[in-house]
Design a protein around this motif. Structure first.
Motif, mmCIF file in Angstrom:
data_model
loop_
_atom_site.group_PDB
_atom_site.id
_atom_site.type_symbol
_atom_site.label_atom_id
_atom_site.label_comp_id
_atom_site.label_asym_id
_atom_site.label_seq_id
_atom_site.Cartn_x
_atom_site.Cartn_y
_atom_site.Cartn_z
ATOM 1 N N GLY A 63 -59.158 -175.574 38.219
ATOM 2 C CA GLY A 63 -59.535 -174.356 38.925
ATOM 3 C C GLY A 63 -58.859 -173.111 38.378
ATOM 4 N N VAL A 64 -57.567 -173.209 38.078
ATOM 5 C CA VAL A 64 -56.836 -172.048 37.559
ATOM 6 C C VAL A 64 -57.409 -171.635 36.208
ATOM 7 C CG1 VAL A 64 -54.599 -171.246 36.706
ATOM 8 C CG2 VAL A 64 -54.724 -172.573 38.821
ATOM 9 N N GLU A 65 -57.656 -172.620 35.348
ATOM 10 C CA GLU A 65 -58.214 -172.323 34.028
ATOM 11 C C GLU A 65 -59.601 -171.700 34.151
ATOM 12 O OE1 GLU A 65 -56.738 -175.112 34.940
ATOM 13 O OE2 GLU A 65 -55.138 -175.513 33.493
ATOM 14 N N PHE A 66 -60.404 -172.225 35.090
ATOM 15 C CA PHE A 66 -61.736 -171.666 35.302
ATOM 16 C C PHE A 66 -61.647 -170.229 35.794
ATOM 17 C CE2 PHE A 66 -65.175 -170.565 38.186
ATOM 18 C CZ PHE A 66 -66.271 -170.703 37.348
ATOM 19 N N ARG A 67 -60.790 -169.989 36.787
ATOM 20 C CA ARG A 67 -60.671 -168.626 37.333
ATOM 21 C C ARG A 67 -60.170 -167.649 36.278
ATOM 22 N NH1 ARG A 67 -58.607 -171.674 41.620
ATOM 23 N NH2 ARG A 67 -56.502 -170.995 41.180
ATOM 24 N N ASN A 68 -59.241 -168.083 35.446
ATOM 25 C CA ASN A 68 -58.743 -167.203 34.376
ATOM 26 C C ASN A 68 -59.855 -166.848 33.395
ATOM 27 O OD1 ASN A 68 -56.146 -167.171 35.416
ATOM 28 N ND2 ASN A 68 -55.423 -168.813 34.081
ATOM 29 N N ALA A 69 -60.606 -167.852 32.971
ATOM 30 C CA ALA A 69 -61.681 -167.624 31.993
ATOM 31 C C ALA A 69 -62.808 -166.791 32.603
ATOM 32 C CB ALA A 69 -62.226 -168.965 31.485
ATOM 33 N N PHE A 70 -63.193 -167.123 33.815
ATOM 34 C CA PHE A 70 -64.301 -166.411 34.455
ATOM 35 C C PHE A 70 -63.913 -164.975 34.772
ATOM 36 C CE2 PHE A 70 -67.380 -165.314 37.720
ATOM 37 C CZ PHE A 70 -68.544 -165.802 37.153
ATOM 38 N N SER A 71 -62.675 -164.758 35.221
ATOM 39 C CA SER A 71 -62.199 -163.392 35.483
ATOM 40 C C SER A 71 -62.211 -162.575 34.203
ATOM 41 C CB SER A 71 -60.774 -163.405 36.041
ATOM 42 O OG SER A 71 -60.749 -163.969 37.315
ATOM 43 N N CYS A 72 -61.733 -163.176 33.126
ATOM 44 C CA CYS A 72 -61.735 -162.490 31.837
ATOM 45 C C CYS A 72 -63.153 -162.069 31.474
ATOM 46 C CB CYS A 72 -61.146 -163.388 30.757
ATOM 47 S SG CYS A 72 -61.126 -162.620 29.113
ATOM 48 N N PHE A 73 -64.099 -162.995 31.619
ATOM 49 C CA PHE A 73 -65.486 -162.681 31.287
ATOM 50 C C PHE A 73 -66.035 -161.586 32.197
ATOM 51 C CE2 PHE A 73 -70.017 -163.089 31.859
ATOM 52 C CZ PHE A 73 -70.465 -163.063 30.555
ATOM 53 N N HIS A 74 -65.794 -161.714 33.487
ATOM 54 C CA HIS A 74 -66.344 -160.754 34.451
ATOM 55 C C HIS A 74 -65.856 -159.329 34.179
ATOM 56 C CE1 HIS A 74 -67.785 -159.002 38.159
ATOM 57 N NE2 HIS A 74 -66.558 -158.686 38.515
#
Length: 137
Positions: A63-74
């Motif tokens: 979850g942390v890795e997903f949130r970091n990657a998705f936040s970066c993209f967003h």
């Protein structure tokens, strides 16, 4: 005939005892209309991590890795969008490969993630057009 009884500290709870006759009469109570649920992007531009459209990806072992990657993209301002997030997505993918039973799909071909990212990009563009200063907070 029905009756009420106050319970709890300072009578804060109310218990209503109804008879079968009370249940035969249609209720006259009108509930308020439900509030609209936010989508992937909240009105202030933040990501709604509780959105069902993310399919639970924001929680779990990666979850942390997903949130970091998705936040970066967003929030990415790179051209093309998200090219500055490659290392974060690689970290997320490495994490997901450690849990093949949980993340069964081919990680290089996740349509749901791609759709969520596309929705994020569209919401960001829409919010930016409504807020020319580009402020998200």
């Amino acid at each position: 005939m029905s009756y009420c009884k106050q319970l709890g500290p300072k009578g804060k709870d109310k218990v209503i005892f109804a008879t079968p006759e009370d249940h035969k009469i249609p209720s006259k109570i009108k509930l308020p209309d439900p509030e609209p649920q936010p989508g992937l992007i909240l009105p202030n531009g933040d990501i709604n991590w509780n959105c069902p459209c993310l399919g639970g990806m924001a929680t779990g072992p990666c979850g942390v890795e997903f949130r970091n990657a998705f936040s970066c993209f967003h929030y990415s301002t790179a051209d093309p969008k998200g090219t500055d997030c490659f290392d974060l997505f690689k970290t997320m993918q490495s994490c997901m490969q450690k849990y093949p039973t949980l993340y069964k799909k081919d990680l290089g071909d996740d349509d749901d993630l791609a759709e969520a990212m596309e929705a994020s990009e569209k919401e960001t563009a829409k919010l930016s057009s409504n807020n020319p200063d580009g402020d998200h907070k």
